[in-house]
Design an enzyme around this catalytic site. Structure first.
Site, PDB file in Angstrom:
ATOM      1  N   CYS A   1     -51.712  -9.747  -9.192  1.00  0.00           N
ATOM      2  CA  CYS A   1     -50.775  -9.329  -8.140  1.00  0.00           C
ATOM      3  C   CYS A   1     -51.279  -9.673  -6.740  1.00  0.00           C
ATOM      4  O   CYS A   1     -50.494 -10.047  -5.870  1.00  0.00           O
ATOM      5  CB  CYS A   1     -50.476  -7.842  -8.250  1.00  0.00           C
ATOM      6  SG  CYS A   1     -51.908  -6.756  -8.141  1.00  0.00           S
TER       7      CYS A   1
ATOM      8  N   HIS B   1     -44.968  -7.416  -9.363  1.00  0.00           N
ATOM      9  CA  HIS B   1     -45.219  -6.838 -10.679  1.00  0.00           C
ATOM     10  C   HIS B   1     -43.994  -6.933 -11.588  1.00  0.00           C
ATOM     11  O   HIS B   1     -43.482  -5.939 -12.111  1.00  0.00           O
ATOM     12  CB  HIS B   1     -45.669  -5.387 -10.546  1.00  0.00           C
ATOM     13  CG  HIS B   1     -46.953  -5.229  -9.807  1.00  0.00           C
ATOM     14  ND1 HIS B   1     -47.018  -5.223  -8.429  1.00  0.00           N
ATOM     15  CD2 HIS B   1     -48.219  -5.094 -10.258  1.00  0.00           C
ATOM     16  CE1 HIS B   1     -48.284  -5.076  -8.059  1.00  0.00           C
ATOM     17  NE2 HIS B   1     -49.031  -4.991  -9.142  1.00  0.00           N
TER      18      HIS B   1
ATOM     19  N   ASP C   1     -42.259  -7.030  -4.497  1.00  0.00           N
ATOM     20  CA  ASP C   1     -43.208  -6.601  -5.527  1.00  0.00           C
ATOM     21  C   ASP C   1     -43.421  -7.717  -6.550  1.00  0.00           C
ATOM     22  O   ASP C   1     -42.475  -8.177  -7.178  1.00  0.00           O
ATOM     23  CB  ASP C   1     -42.661  -5.356  -6.228  1.00  0.00           C
ATOM     24  CG  ASP C   1     -43.708  -4.637  -7.047  1.00  0.00           C
ATOM     25  OD1 ASP C   1     -44.708  -5.276  -7.419  1.00  0.00           O
ATOM     26  OD2 ASP C   1     -43.532  -3.435  -7.314  1.00  0.00           O
TER      27      ASP C   1
END
Length: 467
Positions: A90, A308, A306
C-alpha cells in the site's frame, strides 16, 4: 485487509462546508459573520440541484485523480516469488499516486478532467498510467518491480513515507526514466531532517552539482545512502536546466513525524491547510500499517484515495489498455485526528520563481496556530545541506539568526532558527570564522530550549520531527 468499492456516498459530504481537493474548493459559502441578509437568504433558498452541481464538480475532480491499487497476477517479484502486493504494497501504491498526480499536473494541468473527449489529453493520461505498469520493463520504469529494485527492498515488507520518498527520487534517475522525454525535466527532492534546503532544490532545477552527495537519510531505521539535493547519483549538468534552457520541475517531498504514537492535535490545522494550496500534490499518509493518499479535506476530515482494493493486473503495453481501474468514483473520508503521525507532504514547483512565490505561504501553514512561530512541521533553509552538515560557509557569508527561514541541525529532534547574510547582534559585521561559531552555538542552544519547552508543555506528545 482491503476494501470493496461501494457506490459513491455523496450523502456523507456536507453541502454546508467547503470541499477542498489539492488547492481547488467546491461549495465554499462565505463566512457567516460576513454574509449580507440577501446572501444568507440566497443560501437558504439554494435548491438541491445547486448543491448537487457543486458535489458533481467535486466528484469529477476526485475521479480524475489517478488511482493505483493492489494488483494480482503480475510477473513474479522477489524470492520467494510474489504475484500480488496485497497486504504489503500500500505504501508503494500511495507513493506512485502522488508521483502520478505530479506528472498529471505537469503534463495535463491541474484542471484536467477525464471524459472530456480530447484524444490528445487522453493519450497523455494513458502514457502516465503506463509508466506505473506492473512489470519489470523499461517502458514502465516506475512500476512496483522497479521501485523495489532501486530501493533494494524485499517484497512483502511494509515501508514508511521516508523510504518510499527516496525510492521515488532514485527511480527518476534511472536510465529507463531518462529515455522517456516527459521525465527528462522532472526531479524529486526529499527533505532532510524536516528541512527543505532551497540551495539544493535550486541546484536540481538548474541541473548543477550541489556537492552534497552521500549523506544518510537518518529516518527512524529507514536510512539509506542518498542525496536529495542538486545533481545527484550521476545527475550532473551545466547549470542550464532542461535541454531547451528552461528550469526543471521539482517535486519536493517532506517526510515528517507529527507526534509519538498519534498525531499531535496542534498540527491538525497545518495538515488541513496544506491541502488547500495549489502547489500541494497531496500527502503520503494513512493509519498505522494502512497507507492512503490524502488529496483533500472537509471540516475535520481528510479525503483520500485508498489503494487497499485488489484488481487484476492490466497489460499497459497494449495501445488501448482499459483505464477504468485507474480511476475511482467513491471518495472516502478519515478524521484527521486518527491519521498516523508519520507522513510526507508533496509540493510541485516549476522553477525557482514558482518556489519562492509559495515558500512564504507554505511556511505560514507549517506553523501551528497560537504557537508564536514555534514547532513548525518543517522549515525552509536558504542553504545547501552539505554546507550545514560539514560546517562550511562561503567566505562572504555573514550569518545571523533569521526568524523567516529555518534549518534543522540534522539530528532529527526538532527545528531551529536558520541564518542569513547580514550583521551580528551588536550591529558589527562578523568574520566568517566568528559567524560560524556563533551560528553553531546559537543553533544548539535554541534546539535545547525548544525541546525542553515543548516537552514541558506537551509531555505526552513530544514531537520527533524526522519521519
Amino acid at each position: 485487509g482491503w476494501i470493496i468499492p461501494v457506490p459513491t456516498l455523496i450523502s456523507t459530504f456536507s453541502t454546508g462546508e467547503p470541499l477542498w481537493i489539492l488547492g481547488r474548493v467546491y461549495h465554499a459559502p462565505a463566512p457567516r459573520k460576513r454574509r449580507s441578509f440577501m446572501a444568507e437568504r440566497s443560501l437558504s433558498l439554494a435548491t438541491k440541484e445547486d448543491k448537487a452541481e457543486h458535489l458533481a464538480d467535486f466528484l469529477s475532480d476526485f475521479s480524475s485523480r489517478f488511482w493505483l491499487t493492489y494488483r494480482r497476477k503480475f510477473a513474479n517479484v522477489g524470492d520467494p516469488p510474489y504475484s500480488t502486493d496485497t497486504g504489503w504494497g500500500c505504501m508503494i501504491r500511495t507513493g506512485q499516486m502522488i508521483l502520478a498526480q505530479a506528472l498529471c499536473t505537469l503534463l495535463l494541468g491541474r484542471d484536467w478532467r477525464i471524459n472530456l473527449g480530447d484524444r490528445q489529453s487522453e493519450g497523455v493520461s494513458r502514457k502516465i498510467v503506463s509508466l506505473f505498469g506492473d512489470r519489470l520493463a523499461d517502458h514502465c520504469p516506475m512500476s512496483l518491480h522497479n521501485l523495489l529494485n532501486v530501493g533494494e527492498q524485499l517484497p512483502g515488507k511494509w515501508l514508511g513515507p521516508a523510504r518510499i520518498s527516496h525510492m521515488l527520487r532514485k527511480v527518476l534517475l534511472t536510465e529507463a526514466c531518462r529515455r522517456i522525454p516527459e521525465l527528462n525535466d522532472v526531479r524529486i527532492y526529499v527533505a532532510q531532517d524536516s528541512t527543505v534546503y532551497k540551495g539544493d532544490v535550486h541546484d536540481l532545477m538548474l541541473g548543477v552539482d550541489s556537492g552534497s552527495a552521500g549523506w544518510s537519510t537518518g529516518n527512524s531505521g529507514n536510512s539509506s545512502t542518498s542525496n536529495s539535493g542538486g545533481s545527484v547519483d550521476g545527475d550532473l549538468g551545466d547549470g542550464s536546466g532542461t535541454q531547451d534552457g528552461r528550469e526543471r520541475t521539482v517535486l519536493v517531498l517532506v517526510p515528517v513525524r507529527l507526534g509519538r504514537s498519534h498525531l499531535n492535535p496542534i498540527y491538525i490545522p497545518c495538515v488541513e491547510t496544506m491541502l488547500t494550496l495549489d502547489c500541494c500534490v497531496g500527502i503520503i499518509g494513512g493509519r498505522p500499517k494502512h497507507s492512503v493518499y490524502f488529496i483533500g479535506c472537509q471540516g475535520s476530515d481528510l479525503i483520500y484515495l485508498d489503494p487497499h482494493y485488489c484488481q487484476d493486473v492490466v497489460d499497459t503495453a497494449k495501445p488501448s489498455f482499459p483505464m477504468t481501474s485507474y480511476h475511482c468514483n467513491s471518495p472516502r473520508k478519515m478524521p484527521v485526528k486518527n491519521i498516523d503521525p508519520s507522513c510526507a507532504f508533496g509540493f510541485l514547483f516549476s522553477g525557482r520563481r514558482d518556489m519562492e512565490q509559495w515558500c512564504a505561504k507554505i511556511t505560514g501553514c507549517a506553523i501551528p496556530p497560537m504557537q508564536q512561530d514555534r514547532y513548525p512541521i518543517f522549515t525552509f533553509s536558504e542553504q545547501r545541506y552539505a554546507d550545514v552538515e560539514h560546517g562550511y560557509r562561503p567566505p562572504h557569508c555573514r550569518l545571523v539568526p533569521s526568524p523567516v527561514c529555518s534549518s534543522g541541525d540534522g539530528d532529527g529532534t526538532g527545528s531551529a532558527a536558520g541564518y542569513s547574510d547580514g550583521e551580528g547582534e551588536s550591529g558589527e559585521f562578523m568574520t566568517p570564522q566568528a559567524s560560524e561559531m556563533a551560528a553553531n552555538q546559537h543553533l544548539r542552544l535554541q534546539l535545547q530550549q525548544q525541546q525542553q519547552q515543548f516537552s514541558d508543555e506537551f509531555p505526552d506528545d513530544f514531537v520527533v520531527m524526522d519521519a
